[in-house]
Design a protein around this motif. Sequence first.
Motif, short mmCIF file in Angstrom:
data_model
loop_
_atom_site.label_atom_id
_atom_site.label_comp_id
_atom_site.label_asym_id
_atom_site.label_seq_id
_atom_site.Cartn_x
_atom_site.Cartn_y
_atom_site.Cartn_z
N PRO A 150 23.71 6.50 29.78
CA PRO A 150 22.39 6.15 30.30
C PRO A 150 21.90 4.77 29.88
N SER A 151 22.63 3.73 30.24
CA SER A 151 22.14 2.38 29.98
C SER A 151 22.59 1.49 31.12
N LYS A 152 21.73 0.56 31.52
CA LYS A 152 22.11 -0.30 32.65
C LYS A 152 23.26 -1.23 32.25
N TYR A 153 23.45 -1.41 30.93
CA TYR A 153 24.54 -2.29 30.49
C TYR A 153 25.90 -1.58 30.53
N ALA B 25 18.31 8.17 22.62
CA ALA B 25 17.19 7.24 22.74
C ALA B 25 16.13 7.74 23.71
N LYS C 220 21.59 3.58 23.54
CA LYS C 220 20.79 2.62 24.29
C LYS C 220 19.99 1.73 23.35
N PHE C 221 19.63 2.30 22.20
CA PHE C 221 18.85 1.60 21.20
C PHE C 221 19.61 0.39 20.63
N THR C 222 20.80 0.63 20.13
CA THR C 222 21.57 -0.47 19.53
C THR C 222 22.09 -1.43 20.61
N ASN D 43 20.64 -2.34 23.37
CA ASN D 43 19.58 -3.28 23.71
C ASN D 43 19.21 -4.18 22.54
N GLY D 44 19.31 -3.65 21.33
CA GLY D 44 19.01 -4.46 20.15
C GLY D 44 19.98 -5.63 20.02
N PHE D 45 21.27 -5.33 20.09
CA PHE D 45 22.26 -6.40 19.96
C PHE D 45 22.23 -7.32 21.18
N ALA E 80 19.46 -8.06 22.81
CA ALA E 80 18.30 -8.94 22.60
C ALA E 80 18.62 -10.06 21.61
N LEU E 81 19.54 -9.79 20.71
CA LEU E 81 19.95 -10.82 19.74
C LEU E 81 21.00 -11.77 20.32
#
Lengths: 388, 344
Positions: free
Chosen positions: A32-35, A106, A184-186, A188-190, A192-193
Motif C-alpha cells: 500500500p504505497s504509491k512508491y 501505517a 509506508k512510514f519509512t 516516505n521518510g527516506f 523525503a530525505l
Amino acid sequence: MGVISAIGNTVAENHSALINGSCGIGQLQDFPSKYAGELPFAAVKLSTEKLKQILGVTDPSVTRTTLLAMAAFTEAIQDAALAAATLSSLGTALIGASTVGGMCLADELYRDANESYKESPYLSSYDCASVFLYMQKHYQLRGLINTINTACSSSANAIMYGARLIQNGLAIKAIVGGADSLSKFTINGFHALHILSPEICTPFDENRQGLNLGEGAAFLVLEKAEDAAGKKIYAEVKGYCNTTDAFHPSSLSDNGDGPYLAMQGALASAKLHAADIDFINAHGTGTENNDLAESRAMQRIFDHVPPFSSTKSFTGHTLGAAGAIEAVYSILNIINGETHPTLHFNNTIPDTGLTPVTTHQSIKAKHVMSNSFGFGGNCSSLIFSSVS
Amino acid sequence: MFYIQQIQCISPQQTFPQASLDTLLDPVNNKLNVIEPSYDGVPRNALRRMSKSVRIGVGAALPIIKNTGTHIDGIIIGTANGGMEDSIVFLKQVIEFEEGVITPGHFVQSTANATAAQLSLVSANKNYNITHVHRGHAFELALIDAAMQLRENADSNYLVGGVDEISVYNYKLDELDNWYKPAPVTAGNFYTQNTPGSVAGEAAVMLLATNDSANAIAAVIDIVTLHTTDIADVQLALQNILAKHGDTIDIFLSGENGDNRFDTFYTAVENELNNDVTVARFKHICGEYPTATSFALWFACELLSTSHIPAHAVKKQGSSSFKNVLIYNVHKGVQHSFILVRES
C-alpha cells in the motif's frame, strides 16, 4: 543462527544467494504505497498471511515485523537445539531490536490514532517493544527481555548488549537480533530525505544514488565459551564498540568520526590490530554521505583497507535488522572462508580509490568486522572471529 | 552496583530545579503534564525543532552536563514512546498528502533515539550512546546497562535517563485500549476510585551514575525485571532480592496507579515485606507512563537526602528510618520491576 531476508527464508537460502550473486531487490507487489511501483525495494518473499500460517500464529494483533522476527528466531533456536525448558530458563535472555515495530501498519496506525477505532486489534502493537513482548509470551521466555532502538545500528547494539549480559553474569544464554519490515512510514521518510535510490542500489560506487529499503530479521544464540564446549560453534563475538558521531541528526560527519571511533574501539575491545581484520561487512547503504564517510573512516583506521563489501546490494537496507543479518553474513564469511560480493558496482569513488569486493572468492577469514551506523549518529562496530 | 552523583527531574509538579512537593497540582482531563522550564542556554531554533520528550530530556540533563565539567563516558536513555508524536505527525502528512512532497523534519525527529542523539550533540559527546525502548522496562534496562558499563569501565561516569511524554496520539491509543480512567481524578482520590485505568503522566529524569561513593546522593543496589502475569513469580523475585541484600527495607515505594486490575500485585508485594515497612506511593505525583520508575528513583533519592516523605505520598506509616528504599512497579500487568536504592 536464523535469518530471513529478501534473498531467502533461511540461513542456507541466504548463503546460496550470497555466493551466487542473486540480488533480492526488485518490484514490490501488493504493497500500500504509491512508491511500490516506482522504486525498487527488497521484500521478503512470503506474504504476511503465509508467515502466519507457517508460524501457526492466529492472534490478530501480530504484525509483519513480529512474524519476521519469529521466523528468524525459530530457525536460530532450532539450529542451536534449544529445548523448551532452556528457552524458558531465567538465564535465557532475548535482546531484540527494531525501528519500525508495528508501524509497518501505517494506515491502521493513522486510522486508530485519528478516528478512535476502538475495535482495532493493533492498539498495543505499534511500538517496537510489542515485537519482543509478543515473543516473550509466545515462547514463554522468563529471562531478561529488551528492545533497543538506535535507528539503523539497533541490532548491532542488541548483539553487544546480549554479549555484555553474559559477560556480566546477568544471562547464561542470550538470543540476540532484530527485525524490521517495509512500511509506508519509512518509505516516505527516506524518500523525503532524498536518499532512496530510483535504481537498484550501488554501494561504494561513484555514481551511487541512494539506498533501497529492505526488510528481514536475524537472530543469533550466544553463550559463554565454556558453556558452548562440545556444541556446534560458528564463531566468537570477539569485540564491539558503540560510539556517536555527534555531528547531525541524519547524516555522518565528512571524516566519519563516529564510524572511525567505533571501528577503533571494536579493535581495542577485541585486542586486535587493524591489520588482523581479514574482511569487512561494511554498512555501505549506497547513499552519497554514508559510503564516503565510511570509506574515509576505514582509510583512517587501516593502512591497507582489507577486502570489504556491502551485502545491502542484495538485501536492501533492513534498518533495525541490518546489524543482525550482516552479523550472520559475517559469520558465513568466517565458517566458509569466503567473501560476499558487492553487486552492481562499476566505478570507484575517486576521492577514496576504494573498490569493494565484487566476486565470491575464497579468503582466510579469521577476523571479520561488521559495521552499522544509524540516524542520531549511533555507530557500532562488531568483530567476529573463528574459533579454531 | 553504582552511585548516583547527580539527579534532575522535570515532572508535572515542582521538581526542577528545586523540589517542593508539599502541595500538588491535580491532573487536568486526567493528564498530568510536565511543568516545562525556560531552557536557558538552549538555542531557540533548536528548541523549536525538538519534540516535548526531547526538550524535557535535554532540559533535565543540561545541569548535569554543566556540573560534570569533565567528559561523560556515555549516554544511556530509556524511553518507551520517544518519537511517537513525531511519528504520527509525519504519518498524518504522508497520508493526507497522499505520499506527496513532504519535508523530513518529523521523520528525523521520530526516531526513538532522538533524545540520546540531541544530548550527544549538545555535549559534543562521541562516546557510548544507546536508547532502550522496552516499554515498561525501558528505564530499568538503561540502569542495568549503566551498571554493566561501570563494571567494565570502573573509572567512568554515565548520563542515564528515563523520559516519556503524553502525546496526543499515544494518549488516544492508550485511552482506546482502556489504560486511562474516563471519570475525572484528583491527586486526593487518585487511589480510591476502585475502577480500571489510571491517569496519564510524563516526566524526564536524568542522573549521573558512577562508582564513586564520595558525596553521592544514593546507591542503586539492584535492578530486577520480569515478565509474568503470575503473582507467585513476583513474590519469588522479591524473596530472592531480600535474601540477596538483606531484609532491611525501610520504605516500599509502590507503583500503584489507581487501576484496580493490578492492585493485587502491589498488595502481594506489600504483604511479603515486614510489618514496620513504610509504604509510599508516587504515581499521583507524576501520573502513569512507561518509564515512571525513573520518577520513582528520583523520588527515592529525594526521600533519602531529605529524610522526609510528603504526607500525601504515605500509604502506611511504619519505620521512620531512611536507609533502604525498594521500588516495585508493574506496567500493563506484565512488565514487573524492582529497584533497590540505598542511602550513600
